[in-house]
Design a protein around this motif. Structure first.
Motif, mmCIF file in Angstrom:
data_model
loop_
_atom_site.group_PDB
_atom_site.id
_atom_site.type_symbol
_atom_site.label_atom_id
_atom_site.label_comp_id
_atom_site.label_asym_id
_atom_site.label_seq_id
_atom_site.Cartn_x
_atom_site.Cartn_y
_atom_site.Cartn_z
ATOM 1 N N LEU A 111 79.077 20.481 15.240
ATOM 2 C CA LEU A 111 80.109 21.495 15.027
ATOM 3 C C LEU A 111 80.840 21.281 13.713
ATOM 4 C CD1 LEU A 111 82.831 19.791 15.834
ATOM 5 C CD2 LEU A 111 82.018 20.263 18.118
ATOM 6 N N TYR A 304 85.064 11.932 24.008
ATOM 7 C CA TYR A 304 86.471 11.868 23.617
ATOM 8 C C TYR A 304 87.333 11.358 24.759
ATOM 9 C CZ TYR A 304 91.164 12.929 22.165
ATOM 10 O OH TYR A 304 92.488 12.801 21.846
ATOM 11 N N LEU B 287 78.972 17.321 24.217
ATOM 12 C CA LEU B 287 79.392 17.501 22.826
ATOM 13 C C LEU B 287 80.516 18.519 22.720
ATOM 14 C CD1 LEU B 287 75.876 17.451 21.167
ATOM 15 C CD2 LEU B 287 77.593 15.631 21.214
ATOM 16 N N ALA B 289 83.052 18.912 24.839
ATOM 17 C CA ALA B 289 84.310 18.226 25.123
ATOM 18 C C ALA B 289 84.708 17.327 23.958
ATOM 19 C CB ALA B 289 84.183 17.399 26.405
ATOM 20 N N GLU B 290 83.721 16.616 23.410
ATOM 21 C CA GLU B 290 84.000 15.752 22.265
ATOM 22 C C GLU B 290 84.454 16.589 21.070
ATOM 23 O OE1 GLU B 290 80.728 13.154 21.329
ATOM 24 O OE2 GLU B 290 81.438 12.876 19.282
ATOM 25 N N GLY B 291 83.756 17.698 20.833
ATOM 26 C CA GLY B 291 84.070 18.528 19.674
ATOM 27 C C GLY B 291 85.430 19.188 19.780
ATOM 28 N N LEU B 292 85.856 19.456 20.997
ATOM 29 C CA LEU B 292 87.169 20.067 21.200
ATOM 30 C C LEU B 292 88.245 18.996 21.387
ATOM 31 C CD1 LEU B 292 85.929 22.827 23.635
ATOM 32 C CD2 LEU B 292 86.935 23.240 21.380
ATOM 33 N N ALA B 293 87.858 17.733 21.286
ATOM 34 C CA ALA B 293 88.780 16.624 21.545
ATOM 35 C C ALA B 293 89.512 16.868 22.863
ATOM 36 C CB ALA B 293 89.770 16.449 20.392
#
Lengths: 339, 339
Positions: A111, A304, B287, B289-293
């Motif tokens: 992303l 995260y 990814l 969830a990680e990308g949206l922190a």
């Protein structure tokens, strides 16, 4: 979302194509890229597709980034991370970065708008660590860590790349204490960090061969080291029985497909499985547990967790054996750095 | 594992081909099949691939079962369940079944050896409920429920097909109480059962159109009913804000791909997402969830929770509105049954 070119209305990770143009909005940050660290599942897929031919792997990565505006492997759906230096931070960016900061991105490359300007001329295509010139864009909701001054940047990058794993293991153990923790892929980056985070439990490290066993034994990171194929459900269960039984918490850090059933059978009734591998199949896990009538809680490894970067770096600083494992893994690439 | 034809050494769900021959081992049970209930994601994929042509859909199902020895959709990876009558129970079977028992299988068709003997002549290919003659094999570790005498078998089957969902929702709420529960796909089978299991919280049912809204409103199953596209992360978040905010627990019961990001954004920091849809993509969730922190715990919906069948049936018996929803959904197919 303003950088999503197609399809309209989706978030950047779901986009087929992002706009990586260098002009930033007030809440964005532009980073001069120095190195990409490809996700292990992504690099493995590319290497297999192209028969390990470095030239063709390099061409494939260039084509993905050229056509998508990001390093988002269309087969595995995964990306990786990068390090670089902040060139320009917009005045409204909440990330707290300044021009000149050396940073690692902690959100996926899937992303992150990315433009490569050097044709990856310094990369031989034979490793997931990719020297690279170009620029990337960080959004307001991105996560980036300033690289610590006391650690080699390559070492810090290798740790930060998987820093969600130890943080989530630690959280699971806080929420539901476990007597026995089984880690599949225990000699790898996320696996060894997961073991370090599980200190205080009886830890079983599962590795694929004697070379990995030799690396892990004697580190103190695991009470038992077991050699087994993590795709062989029956064989793994037998190997674990010989090492004291299944896990109350099982952590999957193996980057090959087909480990879902083995992980489920490696877990005691009422236990938890955390899947960190991007090669995990959702239906295989869901239907596997149902088909085995396995009463296990299965977590999708979220990369995260608040505080994950600091926690992972603190594990590395406090655990010499863990640090030695990482250093040995990176090998000569650390030789030219001094604190 | 003795029924796995290929590849060697894998568990039945991972097998490309099973042996459905009728002779049973001492710990097996043979069931005369009366009806298959295809997984919603599987039926949708087949219907789309064959343009809704019932003849071609029927031929596709027959070919899958002929070639694989089980109803395991190779595209979606999912199966479904079946009802039938026990023909023969091996003396060492732990399932407690006797010849003549009317049963529903609660393990997926993806791991159940199946032989079809009537060419599916009574099925028009236009519904996921498939009248069928043939036989299936249950293993020692299978799960099957004797159909209750007080409920129409079709109604019981529809409930048992998704009985893992309400049981897992109830377990999540016991482990971590939630003030607000958001259910995506709330008018469907698993969605409405999930709402029923979340009684005592503030429940938000998300449906795709006004027809579904009309079905759900007035049932008392949700305090708020919201019409939104569960694939539109930004639109859904806005719709939820208008209905009081994100969920502490979000339950995904929508059987279309691409709902991962919307589900994550629909969930408050520190909250939990349970994915029940077989169309869920593991990398998109991890990814995303990680990308949206996004600090959310993400669960793979395990279809097996101890006591799940009895719990789901008890919800149906005690909740008239829920039962009416299921009855309306099944429509005329219930007309010929009387308790």
């Amino acid at each position: 979302m303003h950088r999503v070119v197609a399809p309209a209305g989706v978030l950047p990770q779901a986009a087929l194509r992002l706009d990586p143009s260098p002009a930033i909005r007030p809440d964005e940050v532009r980073v001069a890229v120095q190195r990409l660290n490809l996700d292990a599942a992504s690099y493995r897929q590319l290497a297999e597709e192209h028969g390990g031919d470095g030239e063709r792997i390099r061409a494939a990565v260039l084509e993905i980034v050229r056509s998508r505006g990001k390093m988002h492997n269309p087969v595995t759906g995964s990306g990786g991370m990068l390090i670089g230096t902040v060139e320009e931070a917009g005045p409204a960016s909440p990330l707290g970065l300044r021009a000149g900061d050396r940073v690692a991105t902690l959100v996926s490359l899937t992303l992150t708008p990315l433009h490569i300007s050097d044709g990856l001329q310094d990369w031989d295509g034979r490793s997931e660590q990719v020297p690279c010139a170009g620029h990337a864009i960080l959004f307001a909701r991105s996560v980036a860590a300033v690289l610590p001054a006391d650690l080699d940047p390559q070492l810090a990058l290798a740790v930060l790349d998987v820093c969600g794993a130890p943080a989530l293991v630690a959280r699971c153990l806080r929420q539901r204490p476990a007597g026995r923790v089984v880690v599949l892929g225990a000699a790898g980056k996320s696996g060894s960090l997961a073991l370090a985070a599980a200190r205080g439990t009886t830890r079983v490290g599962v590795v694929r061969d004697d070379a990995e066993r030799a690396r892990l034994e004697g580190t103190g990171l695991a009470e038992h080291v077991v050699v087994a194929d993590a795709r062989d459900a029956v064989g793994l269960a037998a190997a674990l029985d010989a090492a004291g039984g299944p896990g109350d918490l099982t952590v999957v850090c193996v980057d090959v497909p087909g480990c879902e059933h083995a992980a489920i059978l490696a877990t005691a009734a009422g236990g938890t499985v955390v899947f960190f591998s991007m090669a995990t199949s959702f239906p295989a896990a869901a239907l596997g547990a149902e088909g085995l009538a396995a009463d296990v809680t299965m977590l999708i490894g979220n990369g995260y967790v608040p505080g994950h970067a600091d926690y992972a770096l603190s594990l590395l600083r406090s655990d010499t054996a863990l640090r030695d494992l990482f250093t040995a893994r990176l090998g000569h690439r650390l030789a030219d750095w001094a604190p």
